[in-house]
Design a protein around this motif. Structure first.
Motif, PDB file in Angstrom:
ATOM      1  N   ASP A   1      -8.566  -3.938   2.583  1.00 14.64           N
ATOM      2  CA  ASP A   1      -7.603  -4.616   2.694  1.00 14.64           C
ATOM      3  C   ASP A   1      -7.515  -5.530   3.841  1.00 14.64           C
ATOM      4  OD1 ASP A   1      -4.636  -4.720   1.610  1.00 14.64           O
ATOM      5  OD2 ASP A   1      -4.451  -4.054   3.795  1.00 14.64           O
TER       6      ASP A   1
ATOM      7  N   SER B   1       0.861  -1.036  -0.112  1.00 15.30           N
ATOM      8  CA  SER B   1      -0.035   0.130  -0.107  1.00 15.30           C
ATOM      9  C   SER B   1       0.823   1.236   0.088  1.00 15.30           C
ATOM     10  CB  SER B   1      -0.818   0.216   1.217  1.00 15.30           C
ATOM     11  OG  SER B   1      -1.720  -0.955   1.024  1.00 15.30           O
TER      12      SER B   1
ATOM     13  N   HIS C   1      -6.612  -9.593   4.087  1.00 14.91           N
ATOM     14  CA  HIS C   1      -5.400 -10.319   4.614  1.00 14.91           C
ATOM     15  C   HIS C   1      -6.015 -11.292   5.710  1.00 14.91           C
ATOM     16  CE1 HIS C   1      -2.185  -8.050   3.250  1.00 14.91           C
ATOM     17  NE2 HIS C   1      -2.697  -6.700   3.504  1.00 14.91           N
TER      18      HIS C   1
ATOM     19  N   HIS D   1      -4.252  -1.782  -4.974  1.00 12.42           N
ATOM     20  CA  HIS D   1      -4.118  -3.213  -5.277  1.00 12.42           C
ATOM     21  C   HIS D   1      -5.396  -3.859  -4.944  1.00 12.42           C
ATOM     22  CE1 HIS D   1      -3.518  -4.051  -1.134  1.00 12.42           C
ATOM     23  NE2 HIS D   1      -2.572  -3.113  -1.308  1.00 12.42           N
TER      24      HIS D   1
ATOM     25  N   HIS E   1      -1.359  -9.716  -0.955  1.00 12.07           N
ATOM     26  CA  HIS E   1      -2.134  -8.892  -2.155  1.00 12.07           C
ATOM     27  C   HIS E   1      -1.776  -9.774  -3.310  1.00 12.07           C
ATOM     28  CE1 HIS E   1      -0.991  -4.990   0.151  1.00 12.07           C
ATOM     29  NE2 HIS E   1      -1.736  -5.735   0.987  1.00 12.07           N
TER      30      HIS E   1
ATOM     31  N   THR F   1      -6.586  -7.335  -2.614  1.00 11.89           N
ATOM     32  CA  THR F   1      -6.059  -8.016  -1.514  1.00 11.89           C
ATOM     33  C   THR F   1      -6.845  -9.357  -1.280  1.00 11.89           C
ATOM     34  OG1 THR F   1      -5.478  -5.977  -0.478  1.00 11.89           O
ATOM     35  CG2 THR F   1      -5.541  -7.962   0.975  1.00 11.89           C
TER      36      THR F   1
HETATM   37 ZN    ZN Z   1      -2.239  -4.920   2.621  1.00 10.01          ZN
END
Ligand code: ZN
Ligand code: MG
Length: 389
Positions: A267, A93, A271, A310, A345, A312
């Motif tokens: 995000d 990030s 994760h 991005h 990611h 994730t």
């Molecule tokens: Zn991340």
């Protein structure tokens, strides 16, 4: 008789065409030959919303798990952003946000610095110097990688105490997120809440819903010691409320504004591979998008851009797999069971949505750094630069 009807129809088209030409003639004064008009009579604002980790599947989840049509549908222009960083095929990030903020690919972990750790001017610094007001909002600590990349310069995203120090003396005009421990409860025992006050900020750690008590001072809402509570575990409407507060505050001024809003925890849900976490964060982010779009529609000269740094989790909207030897035969195509392929990611391209003046420039497939270039290009109109876009 037949010929007369044809003639009448032709005349009708000629008439219609004339009306259209007159209409185009009337508006050309305002449009500067641009594909979508910038109104010279109004300040041009930019609202940039980043869903951290929001790939196309995450965005799609709002269409299956939300109520009604998501605000994402209100954008006429869609593009795709290529996310690799300067050091890795898969970005983090910090490098992802530095690409947006500074227009350069850098190494994973870098905040507002290039591959050699030299400071890069951020879009907030550049626009502030041109008289714009600016704001930063996130659901993580405001010193976390994504928001930090817009105002700070450090060689590692881990340096959050240094990032807090830099924010306290920054030109940012509106701040909302978490992270007061990085200002008030530090390893060096210094108190950067005092520095915030000395630099014209008013720190509120109690409520973003209460009436504003800080007068002319610059608002800093820090609602948690570090990141805010995840949405699915009880966070209220912080993100849409902070978006509204930020717009209300920044639009009071005559000058244009640049506001960056981060839905940080899409995000974190990725994760942790928790579908409900991802989906609730996406729906909350979409609400904030709606607040920005409502303002843009009313004001009439605000560019709104939504994207992600991005993807994730390798999140997919998979069909639910039943037991049996053939996966496709035993998948239920009427039941979505979200799945993840990684705890990190992925390298997939991410969507870019745009509406407002010059939004059309955001169509296509391009590097994430181009978003920074387009902000500068569109924003240059406020500085009187009438270069044809
Ligand atoms: Zn991340
Ligand atoms: Mg982030």
């Amino acid at each position: 008789m037949k010929h007369m009807i044809i003639l009448f129809n032709e005349l009708k088209w000629v008439g219609l065409l004339s009306v259209l030409l007159i209409l185009i003639g009337c508006t050309s004064e305002e449009t500067d030959e641009s594909p979508l008009p910038i109104k010279k009579s109004l300040p041009l604002n930019i609202v940039f919303l980043v869903g951290d980790g929001m790939g196309l599947s995450q965005m799609s989840s709002a269409y299956f798990f939300g109520e009604g049509e998501p605000n994402f549908s209100r954008f006429p222009i869609v593009g795709l952003s290529k996310t690799p960083s300067g050091s890795h095929k898969i970005t983090d990030s910090a490098a992802g946000a530095t690409a947006f903020a500074c227009g350069k690919k850098t190494y994973n972990g870098a905040i507002g610095v290039d591959m050699d750790t030299n400071d890069l001017e951020t879009i907030i610094e550049e626009l502030s110097a041109q008289g714009w007001n600016t704001g930063v909002v996130s659901t993580s600590s405001i010193t976390h990688a994504t928001p930090a990349s817009f105002y700070a310069h450090v060689s590692s995203r881990m340096m959050q105490e240094e990032i807090a120090k830099q924010l306290a003396s920054s030109e940012v005009d509106f701040i909302a997120g978490g992270g007061y421990k990085w200002f008030c409860n530090r390893s060096d025992s210094l108190n950067y809440a005092d520095t915030l006050a000395a630099n014209g900020f008013f720190l509120d750690t109690n409520s973003i819903d209460a009436p504003w008590k800080g007068g002319d001072q610059k608002p800093v809402y820090l609602m948690a010691p570090d990141g805010l509570t995840p949405k699915h575990l009880g966070r209220a409407d912080f993100l849409p409320t902070a978006t509204k507060r930020a717009i209300d505050h920044l639009s009071l001024k005559e000058e244009p504004f640049f506001l960056v809003i981060e839905g940080s925890q899409i995000d974190w849900g990725g994760h942790s591979n928790v579908g409900e976490y991802v989906i609730q964060e996406v729906l909350d982010f979409d609400k904030a998008v709606g607040v920005a779009l409502d303002y843009a529609a009313e004001q009439g000269n605000t560019l709104v851009v939504v994207t992600a740094d991005h993807e994730t989790g390798g999140f997919t909207m998979a069909s639910e797999l039943k037991t049996g030897p053939y996966r496709s035969m035993y998948s239920d195509y009427n039941s979505i069971a979200v799945e993840f392929s990684t705890g990190g990611h992925s390298s997939t391209m991410v969507p870019v949505l745009a509406t407002g003046p010059q939004a059309i420039l955001f169509g296509g497939i391009y590097d994430n750094t181009k978003i920074h270039r387009l902000f500068r290009q569109v924003g240059s109109y406020n500085a009187g630069n009438k270069t044809k876009l």
